[in-house]
Design a protein around this motif. Structure first.
Motif, PDB file in Angstrom:
ATOM      1  N   LYS A   5      10.977 -24.290  73.449  1.00 59.76           N
ATOM      2  CA  LYS A   5       9.514 -24.092  73.377  1.00 59.76           C
ATOM      3  C   LYS A   5       8.896 -25.081  72.397  1.00 59.76           C
ATOM      4  N   ILE A   6       7.764 -25.617  72.832  1.00 61.35           N
ATOM      5  CA  ILE A   6       7.102 -26.626  72.009  1.00 61.35           C
ATOM      6  C   ILE A   6       5.615 -26.283  71.937  1.00 61.35           C
ATOM      7  N   VAL A   7       5.031 -26.337  70.755  1.00 65.69           N
ATOM      8  CA  VAL A   7       3.591 -26.124  70.658  1.00 65.69           C
ATOM      9  C   VAL A   7       2.948 -27.493  70.809  1.00 65.69           C
ATOM     10  N   MET A   8       1.971 -27.569  71.751  1.00 67.11           N
ATOM     11  CA  MET A   8       1.486 -28.888  72.120  1.00 67.11           C
ATOM     12  C   MET A   8      -0.026 -28.918  72.271  1.00 67.11           C
ATOM     13  N   TYR A   9      -0.596 -30.050  71.890  1.00 65.52           N
ATOM     14  CA  TYR A   9      -2.042 -30.261  72.000  1.00 65.52           C
ATOM     15  C   TYR A   9      -2.374 -30.411  73.481  1.00 65.52           C
ATOM     16  N   PRO A  10      -3.111 -29.443  74.054  1.00 67.19           N
ATOM     17  CA  PRO A  10      -3.288 -29.469  75.507  1.00 67.19           C
ATOM     18  C   PRO A  10      -4.090 -30.672  75.995  1.00 67.19           C
ATOM     19  N   ASN A  11      -4.956 -31.226  75.101  1.00 66.97           N
ATOM     20  CA  ASN A  11      -5.780 -32.350  75.562  1.00 66.97           C
ATOM     21  C   ASN A  11      -4.961 -33.617  75.820  1.00 66.97           C
TER      22      ASN A  11
ATOM     23  N   ALA B  38      -1.474 -33.103  76.675  1.00 68.98           N
ATOM     24  CA  ALA B  38      -0.228 -32.651  77.298  1.00 68.98           C
ATOM     25  C   ALA B  38      -0.015 -33.277  78.684  1.00 68.98           C
ATOM     26  N   ASP B  39      -1.081 -33.366  79.466  1.00 70.47           N
ATOM     27  CA  ASP B  39      -0.899 -33.865  80.820  1.00 70.47           C
ATOM     28  C   ASP B  39      -0.640 -35.355  80.872  1.00 70.47           C
ATOM     29  N   SER B  40      -1.141 -36.058  79.864  1.00 67.41           N
ATOM     30  CA  SER B  40      -0.976 -37.509  79.941  1.00 67.41           C
ATOM     31  C   SER B  40       0.222 -38.025  79.134  1.00 67.41           C
ATOM     32  N   LEU B  41       0.832 -37.150  78.339  1.00 67.29           N
ATOM     33  CA  LEU B  41       1.940 -37.622  77.494  1.00 67.29           C
ATOM     34  C   LEU B  41       3.145 -38.032  78.360  1.00 67.29           C
ATOM     35  N   GLN B  42       3.617 -39.244  78.127  1.00 67.25           N
ATOM     36  CA  GLN B  42       4.718 -39.779  78.942  1.00 67.25           C
ATOM     37  C   GLN B  42       5.884 -40.148  78.037  1.00 67.25           C
ATOM     38  N   ALA B  43       7.030 -40.291  78.643  1.00 66.10           N
ATOM     39  CA  ALA B  43       8.198 -40.703  77.855  1.00 66.10           C
ATOM     40  C   ALA B  43       9.059 -41.662  78.657  1.00 66.10           C
TER      41      ALA B  43
ATOM     42  N   ARG C  36      18.917 -31.155  78.965  1.00 70.47           N
ATOM     43  CA  ARG C  36      19.715 -30.412  79.951  1.00 70.47           C
ATOM     44  C   ARG C  36      19.325 -28.939  79.992  1.00 70.47           C
ATOM     45  N   ILE C  37      17.999 -28.714  80.026  1.00 75.20           N
ATOM     46  CA  ILE C  37      17.485 -27.350  80.228  1.00 75.20           C
ATOM     47  C   ILE C  37      16.540 -27.396  81.430  1.00 75.20           C
ATOM     48  N   ASP C  38      16.242 -26.232  81.993  1.00 77.35           N
ATOM     49  CA  ASP C  38      15.369 -26.216  83.180  1.00 77.35           C
ATOM     50  C   ASP C  38      13.938 -26.598  82.823  1.00 77.35           C
ATOM     51  N   THR C  39      13.418 -25.965  81.765  1.00 77.21           N
ATOM     52  CA  THR C  39      12.013 -26.187  81.418  1.00 77.21           C
ATOM     53  C   THR C  39      11.855 -26.203  79.898  1.00 77.21           C
ATOM     54  N   LEU C  40      11.064 -27.148  79.423  1.00 73.24           N
ATOM     55  CA  LEU C  40      10.633 -27.095  78.026  1.00 73.24           C
ATOM     56  C   LEU C  40       9.247 -26.454  78.072  1.00 73.24           C
ATOM     57  N   HIS C  41       9.140 -25.203  77.586  1.00 75.88           N
ATOM     58  CA  HIS C  41       7.900 -24.443  77.725  1.00 75.88           C
ATOM     59  C   HIS C  41       6.873 -24.906  76.715  1.00 75.88           C
ATOM     60  N   GLN C  42       5.657 -25.066  77.224  1.00 76.59           N
ATOM     61  CA  GLN C  42       4.572 -25.558  76.374  1.00 76.59           C
ATOM     62  C   GLN C  42       3.692 -24.394  75.909  1.00 76.59           C
ATOM     63  N   ILE C  43       3.425 -24.331  74.606  1.00 78.24           N
ATOM     64  CA  ILE C  43       2.460 -23.367  74.075  1.00 78.24           C
ATOM     65  C   ILE C  43       1.262 -24.195  73.624  1.00 78.24           C
ATOM     66  N   ASP C  44       0.071 -23.848  74.100  1.00 75.17           N
ATOM     67  CA  ASP C  44      -1.097 -24.677  73.803  1.00 75.17           C
ATOM     68  C   ASP C  44      -1.694 -24.398  72.431  1.00 75.17           C
ATOM     69  N   THR C  45      -2.235 -25.461  71.845  1.00 73.63           N
ATOM     70  CA  THR C  45      -3.017 -25.316  70.611  1.00 73.63           C
ATOM     71  C   THR C  45      -4.407 -24.864  71.042  1.00 73.63           C
ATOM     72  N   GLY C  46      -4.866 -23.707  70.642  1.00 72.36           N
ATOM     73  CA  GLY C  46      -6.227 -23.264  70.972  1.00 72.36           C
ATOM     74  C   GLY C  46      -6.382 -22.885  72.435  1.00 72.36           C
TER      75      GLY C  46
END
Ligand SMILES: NC(=[NH2+])NCCC[C@H](N)C(=O)O
Length: 408
Positions: free
Chosen positions: A275-281, A283-288, A323-333
């Protein structure tokens, strides 16, 4: 002792942490120099100290051993060799000239370890000198620093990073912070507690700041690339962690070169193994880009050919590497405006003490509620004064030892 330190994740039980209690270096901040010194305001120092003491106490209450950078520095400076290194590093600046440089280097040798540590952290102004007078002291404005203060020492996260049993000395990008790693390098090299701990990277390498380095899982690093860590910096760090066998994947994560997103840990931090707390603004554009070893032709870090994958959404690339199915996102605000306000106030900058237990600033009410709804225990701390340097619980802490995560 080397194997006694280290960390392979962001969330393993925190055992030992390095902090810096705000000190006289903050007294150097004025409305004229605060921007250059990377503070957004002038903190009320005694209140900042109280807030910081409460932060340290909250950690101790959970069984964490708290080390203070200045204590380690003073103990380090008891060694003649270390004093010599520290003094020659700080007096070799080209802005001093021979007259002042020569005077300072002699005068500093006469100081006690305690006083020398204060000088190295709080700096010296031209009008505080009692010798070394000459052309340089006459022409420099009286309130210019001949030794710069280091108010951002508070953010111990940035000047060193433990990756497994190695410690990476970073290379800080902003001129106001460059000298910090002279101190962390010295402590790790000379303090008996760290004798034998292998080091990587270093201030003479390409820029990498610790706030950009997230240990997503054992063997997987995410490294923000933006205002502080350069593309070449992440390449160097990847080469070094691969060569030392500390990771199998490094995710290079471009972030906007702005003050609000100066480090990757200003937009996301881990609060559980998945689980990761992430800035939703963002989140959609963050790439790696996943970086792995393509081929090894020899033992050195330059003997590697790296494989650099194309850009993928950050959460997808991270889950794959972990190697996990999903890294769950928790939104800031809850909405974009609250998110923007709470991200600015370091709502994303949490410090995990264990899986599902995180320290956060109390002011970020909505983010903290969302964390609790997601099953995270939030240890809330006050940060009204501490936050004026734009850093939260994660920035203000360098985990030295975390328990390894249980193998699954
Ligand atoms: N890991 C972090 N986000 N650190 C925050 C550092 C803040 C500091 N004033 C700077 O600008 O460098």
């Amino acid at each position: 002792m080397a194997s006694a330190h280290g960390s392979d994740s962001e969330v393993g039980i925190l055992q030992t942490v390095l902090l810096h209690r705000p000190g006289p270096e903050l007294k150097r901040l004025t409305p004229r120099n605060n921007d250059k010194l990377l503070f957004d305001g002038i903190p009320w120092i005694s209140r900042a100290q109280e807030e910081h003491d409460a932060f340290a106490e909250a950690l101790r209450a959970r069984g964490v051993e708290v080390l203070y950078l200045v204590d380690l520095l003073v103990e380090t400076l008891r060694s003649e060799d270390a004093r010599h290194h520290a003094i020659s590093a700080v007096t070799s600046g080209l802005h001093l000239g021979d007259t002042l440089g020569g005077y300072l280097s002699e005068a500093l040798h006469d100081q006690s370890p305690e006083d020398l540590a204060t000088i190295l952290t709080a700096g010296v102004r031209n009008d505080e000198l009692s010798g070394g007078f000459g052309l340089v002291t006459s022409l420099l404005p009286q309130d210019d620093f001949v030794i710069d203060p280091l108010p951002n020492l508070l953010f111990t996260r940035d000047s060193s990073v433990w990756i497994r049993d190695h410690v990476a000395i970073t290379s800080l990008a902003m001129p106001a912070r460059r000298r910090e790693t002279q101190l962390t390098e010295l402590i790790y090299a000379e303090h008996p507690r760290f004798a034998g701990s292998p080091t990587i990277h270093g201030w003479h390498h390409e820029n990498v700041e610790g706030g950009d380095v997230l240990l997503l899982a054992p063997g997987v690093l995410a490294v923000g690339v933006g205002e502080r860590t350069t593309p070449a910096g992440v390449e160097r760090l990847a080469r070094q962690v691969f060569t030392a066998g500390l990771a199998h994947t490094v995710l290079a994560v471009p972030i906007a070169q702005e003050r609000a997103t100066m480090h990757l840990d200003t937009v996301c931090t881990m609060v559980d193994v998945d689980k990761i707390v992430m800035y939703p603004n963002v989140a959609d554009s963050l790439q790696a880009h996943a970086v792995t070893i393509a081929e090894r032709t020899g033992p050195g870090d330059t003997d590697l050919r790296l494989d650099v994958a194309g850009a993928e959404p950050f959460l997808v690339a991270a889950a794959k590497a972990m190697r996990i199915d999903t890294l769950h996102q928790i939104d800031t605000g809850l909405d974009p405006v609250t998110a923007e306000r709470e991200q600015w106030d370091d709502g994303n900058n949490t410090l995990a003490l264990a899986p599902r237990v995180a320290v956060a600033y109390e002011r970020n009410i909505e983010t903290n509620t969302r964390l609790e709804e997601a099953g995270i225990e939030v240890i809330a701390i006050a940060g009204s004064e501490l936050g004026s340097g734009r850093g939260g619980p994660r920035c203000m802490s360098c985990p030295v030892t975390r328990a390894p995560l249980p193998a699954d």
